[in-house]
Scaffold this motif. Sequence first.
Motif, short mmCIF file in Angstrom:
data_model
loop_
_atom_site.label_atom_id
_atom_site.label_comp_id
_atom_site.label_asym_id
_atom_site.label_seq_id
_atom_site.Cartn_x
_atom_site.Cartn_y
_atom_site.Cartn_z
N VAL A 1 64.58 -25.88 16.86
CA VAL A 1 66.02 -25.59 16.83
C VAL A 1 66.82 -26.87 16.59
CG1 VAL A 1 67.96 -24.68 18.14
CG2 VAL A 1 65.69 -23.67 18.41
N GLN A 2 67.65 -26.82 15.56
CA GLN A 2 68.50 -27.96 15.28
C GLN A 2 69.68 -27.97 16.24
OE1 GLN A 2 67.71 -30.33 12.49
NE2 GLN A 2 65.95 -29.33 13.42
N ASN A 3 70.02 -29.16 16.74
CA ASN A 3 71.12 -29.28 17.69
C ASN A 3 70.86 -28.38 18.89
OD1 ASN A 3 73.43 -30.36 18.60
ND2 ASN A 3 74.80 -29.20 17.28
N PHE A 4 69.58 -28.27 19.17
CA PHE A 4 69.10 -27.37 20.21
C PHE A 4 69.84 -27.56 21.53
CE2 PHE A 4 66.24 -27.76 23.90
CZ PHE A 4 66.14 -26.41 24.21
N LYS A 5 70.03 -28.79 21.91
CA LYS A 5 70.66 -29.08 23.19
C LYS A 5 72.09 -28.53 23.25
CE LYS A 5 71.17 -32.80 26.53
NZ LYS A 5 71.12 -34.25 26.78
N SER A 6 72.77 -28.56 22.11
CA SER A 6 74.15 -28.07 22.08
C SER A 6 74.19 -26.55 22.13
CB SER A 6 74.84 -28.55 20.80
OG SER A 6 74.96 -29.96 20.85
N LYS A 7 73.14 -25.93 21.60
CA LYS A 7 73.08 -24.46 21.60
C LYS A 7 72.48 -23.95 22.89
CE LYS A 7 72.61 -24.27 16.60
NZ LYS A 7 74.03 -24.16 16.39
N LEU A 8 72.07 -24.86 23.73
CA LEU A 8 71.47 -24.46 24.99
C LEU A 8 72.48 -23.74 25.87
CD1 LEU A 8 69.11 -26.81 26.98
CD2 LEU A 8 69.26 -24.33 26.95
N TRP A 9 72.10 -22.61 26.38
CA TRP A 9 72.98 -21.81 27.23
C TRP A 9 72.50 -21.87 28.68
CZ3 TRP A 9 71.72 -17.02 29.71
CH2 TRP A 9 72.80 -16.44 30.36
N ASN A 10 73.43 -22.20 29.55
CA ASN A 10 73.05 -22.33 30.96
C ASN A 10 73.37 -21.08 31.76
OD1 ASN A 10 73.04 -25.04 29.93
ND2 ASN A 10 72.81 -25.65 32.05
N LYS B 1 73.19 -18.55 20.91
CA LYS B 1 72.77 -19.52 21.92
C LYS B 1 71.29 -19.34 22.22
CE LYS B 1 76.61 -21.66 23.18
NZ LYS B 1 76.83 -22.98 23.73
N VAL B 2 70.73 -20.34 22.83
CA VAL B 2 69.32 -20.27 23.17
C VAL B 2 69.11 -20.74 24.61
CG1 VAL B 2 68.50 -20.58 20.82
CG2 VAL B 2 68.94 -22.57 22.26
N CYS B 3 67.94 -20.50 25.11
CA CYS B 3 67.64 -20.92 26.47
C CYS B 3 66.17 -21.35 26.55
CB CYS B 3 67.92 -19.77 27.45
SG CYS B 3 68.05 -20.35 29.15
N THR B 4 65.82 -22.02 27.62
CA THR B 4 64.45 -22.48 27.74
C THR B 4 63.75 -21.77 28.89
OG1 THR B 4 64.79 -24.27 29.32
CG2 THR B 4 65.31 -24.72 27.02
N TYR B 5 62.46 -21.75 28.83
CA TYR B 5 61.65 -21.11 29.87
C TYR B 5 61.88 -21.82 31.20
CZ TYR B 5 59.33 -19.43 25.70
OH TYR B 5 59.07 -18.87 24.49
N GLY B 6 61.92 -23.13 31.14
CA GLY B 6 62.07 -23.92 32.36
C GLY B 6 63.37 -23.61 33.07
N ILE B 7 64.46 -23.49 32.31
CA ILE B 7 65.76 -23.21 32.91
C ILE B 7 65.74 -21.85 33.59
CG2 ILE B 7 68.16 -22.72 32.41
CD1 ILE B 7 68.02 -24.83 30.21
N ILE B 8 65.24 -20.88 32.87
CA ILE B 8 65.17 -19.53 33.43
C ILE B 8 64.34 -19.53 34.70
CG2 ILE B 8 64.34 -17.20 33.01
CD1 ILE B 8 64.82 -17.71 30.03
N ALA B 9 63.22 -20.20 34.62
CA ALA B 9 62.33 -20.27 35.79
C ALA B 9 63.06 -20.96 36.95
CB ALA B 9 61.07 -21.03 35.42
N GLU B 10 63.80 -21.96 36.61
CA GLU B 10 64.51 -22.70 37.66
C GLU B 10 65.59 -21.82 38.30
OE1 GLU B 10 67.32 -26.57 37.85
OE2 GLU B 10 65.49 -26.72 36.68
N VAL B 11 66.29 -21.07 37.48
CA VAL B 11 67.30 -20.17 38.00
C VAL B 11 66.68 -19.14 38.93
CG1 VAL B 11 68.96 -18.39 37.37
CG2 VAL B 11 68.79 -20.47 35.99
N LEU B 12 65.48 -18.74 38.59
CA LEU B 12 64.77 -17.77 39.41
C LEU B 12 64.23 -18.41 40.67
CD1 LEU B 12 62.90 -15.85 36.62
CD2 LEU B 12 64.84 -15.10 37.97
N GLY B 13 64.33 -19.73 40.72
CA GLY B 13 63.85 -20.42 41.91
C GLY B 13 62.41 -20.84 41.78
N GLN B 14 61.88 -20.71 40.57
CA GLN B 14 60.49 -21.09 40.36
C GLN B 14 60.40 -22.01 39.15
OE1 GLN B 14 58.56 -17.01 42.12
NE2 GLN B 14 57.97 -17.80 40.14
N LYS B 15 60.95 -23.17 39.30
CA LYS B 15 60.97 -24.11 38.18
C LYS B 15 59.58 -24.38 37.66
CE LYS B 15 61.09 -27.94 41.40
NZ LYS B 15 61.55 -27.56 42.70
N SER B 16 58.61 -24.24 38.55
CA SER B 16 57.23 -24.48 38.13
C SER B 16 56.63 -23.26 37.45
CB SER B 16 56.39 -24.85 39.34
OG SER B 16 57.08 -25.81 40.10
N GLY B 17 57.39 -22.15 37.52
CA GLY B 17 56.84 -20.93 36.97
C GLY B 17 57.30 -20.66 35.56
#
Length: 108
Positions: free
Chosen positions: A94-103, A21-37
């Motif tokens: 990443v192919q099918n990146f959205k499907s491999k996205l881990w929340n 699975k993969v994840c994005t910087y934005g998601i992680i930042a958002e989880v941390l409460g700093q979506k802008s970070g």
Amino acid sequence: MKNEGFFESVYEIVKQIPRGKVCTYGIIAEVLGQKSGARMVGYAMNAAHDLPDVPAHRVVNRNGLLTGRHHFNPPEKMQEMLENEGIKITKHQVQNFKSKLWNPTELY
DNA sequence: CGCCTGACGTTGC
DNA sequence: AGCAACGCCAGGC
């Protein structure tokens, strides 16, 4: 987890990314409460480079592009590890990146 | 102590 | 639809 710093928090999230699975910087930042970070997340990844428990190769930008590949050693190693986990990479993307996205949000 | 940089994201033109 | 600028936060010099 102890909030010693922004980096530690990022590590905690990235370390929990399951194989294949993969994840994005934005998601992680958002989880941390700093979506802008999102930048800070990537920055933290740079420091995380010292931690083998932090699969920074599973973290890509929102576009599914391996932006941080150039910070790896060697850069091709990132794609190699991703493909080794069953993630197909084409043109550093990443192919099918959205499907491999881990929340990570589901953890909270 | 202040300025610059940085593996991003979003909005505007 | 593609490109440019701004924002945001933390660390390094």
